[in-house]
Design a protein around this motif. Structure first.
Motif, PDB file in Angstrom:
ATOM      1  N   ASN A  17     -40.367  -2.899   4.092  1.00  0.00           N
ATOM      2  CA  ASN A  17     -40.237  -3.818   5.221  1.00  0.00           C
ATOM      3  C   ASN A  17     -38.915  -4.570   5.061  1.00  0.00           C
ATOM      4  N   LYS A  69     -38.700  -8.043   3.668  1.00  0.00           N
ATOM      5  CA  LYS A  69     -38.814  -8.258   2.222  1.00  0.00           C
ATOM      6  C   LYS A  69     -37.422  -8.223   1.575  1.00  0.00           C
ATOM      7  N   TYR A  88     -36.769  -5.304  -8.292  1.00  0.00           N
ATOM      8  CA  TYR A  88     -37.934  -6.129  -7.991  1.00  0.00           C
ATOM      9  C   TYR A  88     -38.514  -5.898  -6.610  1.00  0.00           C
ATOM     10  N   VAL A  89     -37.778  -5.251  -5.728  1.00  0.00           N
ATOM     11  CA  VAL A  89     -38.303  -5.042  -4.380  1.00  0.00           C
ATOM     12  C   VAL A  89     -38.476  -3.554  -4.089  1.00  0.00           C
ATOM     13  N   PRO A 140     -40.873  -1.438  -6.826  1.00  0.00           N
ATOM     14  CA  PRO A 140     -42.322  -1.674  -6.703  1.00  0.00           C
ATOM     15  C   PRO A 140     -42.855  -1.333  -5.315  1.00  0.00           C
ATOM     16  N   ASN A 141     -42.020  -1.548  -4.293  1.00  0.00           N
ATOM     17  CA  ASN A 141     -42.489  -1.242  -2.948  1.00  0.00           C
ATOM     18  C   ASN A 141     -42.714   0.251  -2.757  1.00  0.00           C
ATOM     19  N   PRO A 188     -52.210  -1.709  -7.627  1.00  0.00           N
ATOM     20  CA  PRO A 188     -53.354  -2.233  -6.865  1.00  0.00           C
ATOM     21  C   PRO A 188     -52.942  -2.734  -5.477  1.00  0.00           C
ATOM     22  N   TRP A 189     -51.637  -2.906  -5.272  1.00  0.00           N
ATOM     23  CA  TRP A 189     -51.220  -3.458  -3.980  1.00  0.00           C
ATOM     24  C   TRP A 189     -51.064  -2.372  -2.935  1.00  0.00           C
ATOM     25  N   LYS A 238     -51.572  -2.770   0.905  1.00  0.00           N
ATOM     26  CA  LYS A 238     -51.882  -4.169   1.157  1.00  0.00           C
ATOM     27  C   LYS A 238     -50.707  -4.918   1.777  1.00  0.00           C
ATOM     28  N   GLY A 239     -49.560  -4.219   1.952  1.00  0.00           N
ATOM     29  CA  GLY A 239     -48.370  -4.898   2.482  1.00  0.00           C
ATOM     30  C   GLY A 239     -48.601  -5.308   3.900  1.00  0.00           C
ATOM     31  N   GLY A 285     -45.406 -10.722   6.254  1.00  0.00           N
ATOM     32  CA  GLY A 285     -45.050  -9.442   5.658  1.00  0.00           C
ATOM     33  C   GLY A 285     -43.846  -9.501   4.746  1.00  0.00           C
ATOM     34  N   ALA A 286     -43.339 -10.711   4.454  1.00  0.00           N
ATOM     35  CA  ALA A 286     -42.149 -10.775   3.620  1.00  0.00           C
ATOM     36  C   ALA A 286     -42.470 -11.207   2.191  1.00  0.00           C
ATOM     37  N   LEU A 287     -43.757 -11.449   1.910  1.00  0.00           N
ATOM     38  CA  LEU A 287     -44.113 -11.751   0.520  1.00  0.00           C
ATOM     39  C   LEU A 287     -44.121 -10.450  -0.268  1.00  0.00           C
ATOM     40  N   PHE A 288     -43.941 -10.557  -1.569  1.00  0.00           N
ATOM     41  CA  PHE A 288     -43.952  -9.360  -2.407  1.00  0.00           C
ATOM     42  C   PHE A 288     -45.378  -9.128  -2.898  1.00  0.00           C
ATOM     43  N   GLU A 289     -46.040  -8.127  -2.325  1.00  0.00           N
ATOM     44  CA  GLU A 289     -47.467  -7.974  -2.625  1.00  0.00           C
ATOM     45  C   GLU A 289     -47.711  -7.465  -4.039  1.00  0.00           C
ATOM     46  N   TRP A 290     -46.654  -7.001  -4.723  1.00  0.00           N
ATOM     47  CA  TRP A 290     -46.834  -6.551  -6.110  1.00  0.00           C
ATOM     48  C   TRP A 290     -46.734  -7.715  -7.101  1.00  0.00           C
ATOM     49  N   MET A 291     -46.518  -8.922  -6.565  1.00  0.00           N
ATOM     50  CA  MET A 291     -46.434 -10.074  -7.460  1.00  0.00           C
ATOM     51  C   MET A 291     -47.553 -11.047  -7.140  1.00  0.00           C
ATOM     52  N   PHE A 341     -39.789 -16.455  -7.650  1.00  0.00           N
ATOM     53  CA  PHE A 341     -38.838 -15.347  -7.523  1.00  0.00           C
ATOM     54  C   PHE A 341     -37.380 -15.814  -7.551  1.00  0.00           C
ATOM     55  N   TYR A 362     -52.094 -10.575  -1.397  1.00  0.00           N
ATOM     56  CA  TYR A 362     -52.890  -9.967  -0.326  1.00  0.00           C
ATOM     57  C   TYR A 362     -54.339 -10.421  -0.352  1.00  0.00           C
TER      58      TYR A 362
END
Ligand SMILES: Nc1ncnc2c1ncn2[C@@H]1O[C@H](COP(=O)(O)OP(=O)(O)O)[C@@H](O)[C@H]1O
Ligand SMILES: [Mg+2]
Lengths: 421, 268
Positions: free
Chosen positions: A316, A319, A336-337, A340-341, A416-417, A420-421, B86-92, B100, B134
């Motif tokens: 996205n 992000k 970091y973006v 993982p994304n 696990p995410w 979920k985005g 939708g701009a948060l980092f869902e892996w964190m 961050f 999430y």
């Protein structure tokens, strides 16, 4: 056909049986009761009992049609005739008629027997005897010991008192007798509905074979070595495929030049089934380990590259923007973006790639290999060791399923995410 | 000189089919440090484009922007951004999201933990700090986004319809939170919204934009944000002055929408 009918029967019977049982203890069913379930996809859950019965019924049918010792006798479908049967033939030479008896001993193929001794009897047509293996048939020259044979113009005119001509078939109770064009009776003891073990061995025979091969090995390697070789090739091939494919996919997702350069190659190679590359790989790298690993590498490479590419393009943009306005540098954004994304996509790709690699390795071993699951079943099939073939197929299925389960489990733990985005 | 100065910005998008869209035309805004500006306008009048230019994500076709005396030429931690969703980092986790910015700067762990803890207190998410983002509701996620932006201590905060995706009740609570944060931190804020009420409540200054080409239509100086800092926002909405303003601006936007509709009908 009969097999299919029985299967449908079990399906329907189990459905109603489970339904009645379930409605009797329906108070154990909690949660909101949906009234609209037909057409509501989320209301369709696989019925556990259906799955269990489904698997059991496959084994049941298998056991029924192979006369397995795991089932009581009355559940077996009728087997082939075994034991002694007789029929009479009447032969005519000129105006002379005489009748003689043929004794047939039907024995299991695994234990060959001699034709039983019989008294030749009186008259000019003598009694005969023959031993036939189950499922087999025999063309018996009954006139060879008669005083007037075919060369003397003798002709069989009746079987068990029924008039016959060449081409006719008579049911003698324990099988059939067909008069051939030349007038010789062809004896076919009843085959029953059970499968000959050369077509389909009984479950216990397969299990026994697993034990044997696990202990003694097959063609110089134990069962675990065969399976281990296949798995090892898959893992090495996949590893290198991912090692090259993922960075390639990232580069394609991040740079115009890489995208432009590799797009045609990747898009062309993607629809080429890896199996189609086997001949070329054999020509180039031979049938040894290198060839197989190159093949699996190629099978995994495109899948992983495409997964990584769509993982990057799937980010996205807000992000990325957010990360920039939080002061991240390009390499930090990458680490970091973007990485993982893209991990969920990469995991999905890895699952697909592992599946494809597993299928490809078995196929490649079918073509040529010294060890491996595919080689095992291919060689076994050449020697008609159907039990090994079936064992191999089952083990290949179990391992393929296991790989997929393992990947799903890793995915749940590591990303696990996902979604979920 | 401190503050944000947007000087005669124009933005034209050239479309692949050869046409071009004048998204912004000659837009100038001067913001003093600590001012709260809300921007309102019908869809497609260039609000997002304006914000993206100020954030440095796209370069304008003409004009320039100065922040605290230097020119803006790209994204930077001095200008924080809060997106709609939708701009948060869902892996964190929540904590990692908020931390961050400091992490990227390589701030010592101790300072970072302090900042994150403080901000989670401010937005009321202390109990959720180890949760994955999430697992939070939409309103909580936006509070994480606000905290993440503040953790970097930017000079200017840019918000593009930050509350647009929230339900009415949550939205009202969040509006109070925005006002509180503005007052406590003294940040310069530009807030874009679709809602006339929100623009009135949260804008010390309010700019109404008109579309095609995107331009400033009208500007207001409003007292409601100051009042709202210490007052229940529902009471503010009951003020005669507030309702009058609201009707006036609603009418204005209504007319613009009519005009757009009329024009596109004439085209089709
Ligand atoms: N990247 C782009 N390419 C082409 N046209 C764009 C692009 N971004 C925005 N536009 C156009 O610019 C105008 C303003 O868009 P935007 O700033 O998103 O409006 P708003 O946020 O006020 O709804 C719209 O007509 C939109 O179609
Ligand atoms: Mg917008």
């Amino acid at each position: 056909m009969i097999l299919f009918l029985i299967y449908v029967l079990i399906f329907v019977a189990a459905f109603f049986a489970v339904k009645t049982v379930a409605s009797r203890n329906s108070n154990s069913d909690y949660g909101p009761l949906k009234t609209v379930t037909f057409g509501d996809e989320s209301a369709v859950k696989p019925s556990r009992s259906a799955s269990v019965i489904s698997i059991l019924s496959i084994f049941l049918l298998w056991a029924m049609f192979t006369g397995s010792v795991l089932l009581p006798n009355f559940l077996h479908v009728p087997g082939p005739f075994e034991g002694v049967g007789t029929f009479e033939y009447t032969t005519q030479a000129g105006s002379k008629l005489d009748t003689a008896t043929v004794t047939v001993l039907v024995h299991p193929i695994s234990s060959p027997e001699e034709a039983p001794p019989v008294d030749v009897g009186d008259g000019w047509a003598k009694n005969d005897s023959v031993a036939i293996g189950m499922w087999r048939s025999d063309l018996l020259r009954v006139d060879r010991n008669d005083e007037f044979g075919r060369s003397d113009g003798a002709e069989i005119i009746e079987i068990n008192g029924f008039k016959v001509e060449p081409g006719d078939t008579i049911d003698v109770g324990w099988g059939t007798v067909t008069i051939s064009d030349k007038g010789t009776p062809n004896i076919q003891p009843a085959k029953g509905w059970q499968m000959e073990s050369i077509w389909l061995p009984a479950p216990e025979a397969v299990v026994k074979r697993v034990g044997e091969i696990a202990n003694e090995g097959f063609r110089g390697s134990t069962l675990w070595e065969h399976l281990g070789y296949s798995l090892f090739r898959v893992i090495i091939g996949f590893f290198f495929g991912a090692l090259v494919g993922i960075p390639l996919g990232y580069a394609m997702g991040l740079s115009n030049w890489f995208r432009g350069w590799f797009d045609p190659i990747v898009e062309f190679m993607r629809p080429v089934p890896p199996l189609a590359l086997i001949p070329l790989v054999i020509i180039w790298a031979g049938i040894g380990e290198t060839g197989k690993i190159i093949l699996l590498f190629l099978a995994a490479l495109w899948i992983m590259a495409i997964a990584a590419r769509s993982g990057v393009s799937g980010v996205n943009i807000s992000k990325v923007h957010a990360a920039y306005s939080l002061g991240a540098s390009k390499s930090q954004i990458m680490r970091y973006v973007i990485v993982p994304n893209s991990l969920p996509e990469i995991f999905t790709g890895a699952r697909v790639a592992m599946g494809v690699c597993w299928g490809t390795v078995v196929a490649a071993e079918l073509v040529a290999a010294e060890q491996g699951a595919g080689m095992m079943i291919m060689v076994a099939s050449k020697f008609q060791n159907t039990d090994i073939v079936i064992m191999g197929i089952i083990l290949i299925g179990i391992i393929g399923f296991g790989i997929d389960m393992l990947m799903r489990w890793a995915e749940r733990i590591l990303v696990p995410w996902k979604g979920k985005g | 000189m401190s503050g944000l100065s947007i000087q005669s910005i124009s933005m034209r998008f050239d479309l692949p089919n050869g046409e071009s869209v004048q998204a912004l035309q000659d837009v100038s805004i001067d913001l003093k440090a600590g001012e709260l500006l809300s921007v309102l306008g019908p869809s497609g009048c260039g609000k997002t484009t304006l914000l993206n230019i100020v954030a440095g994500f796209i370069a304008p076709t003409a004009g320039r922007m100065m922040l605290n005396g230097h020119e803006i030429d790209g994204p930077d931690a001095e200008r924080g951004m809060v997106f709609q969703q939708g701009a948060l980092f869902e892996w964190m986790s929540v904590r990692e999201n908020v931390g961050f910015g400091p992490s990227m700067k390589g701030m010592p762990k101790k300072n970072k933990v302090e900042i994150v803890d403080h901000l989670l207190d401010v937005v009321g998410l202390q109990d959720f700090k180890e949760k994955a983002v999430y697992e939070l509701s939409g309103g909580m996620q936006q509070r994480v986004a606000l905290a993440r932006c503040l953790a970097n201590d930017p000079d200017v905060i840019l918000m593009d319809e930050p509350l647009g995706a929230l339900d009415a009740l949550t939205r009202e609570k969040m509006q109070s939170l925005v006002l509180k944060l503005w007052k406590e931190t003294g940040k310069t804020i530009i807030l874009i919204t679709h809602s006339v009420e929100e623009a009135l409540l949260l804008g010390e200054r309010l700019i109404v934009m008109a579309p095609r080409p995107g331009r400033i239509h009208k500007e207001y100086h409003l007292p409601f944000a100051e009042i709202g800092v210490g007052e229940d926002l529902r009471n503010v909405k009951k003020l005669i002055e507030f309702t009058e303003r609201r009707e006036e601006i609603l009418g204005m936007i209504w007319d613009m929408e009519e005009e757009i509709m009329g024009r596109s009908e004439a085209v089709s």
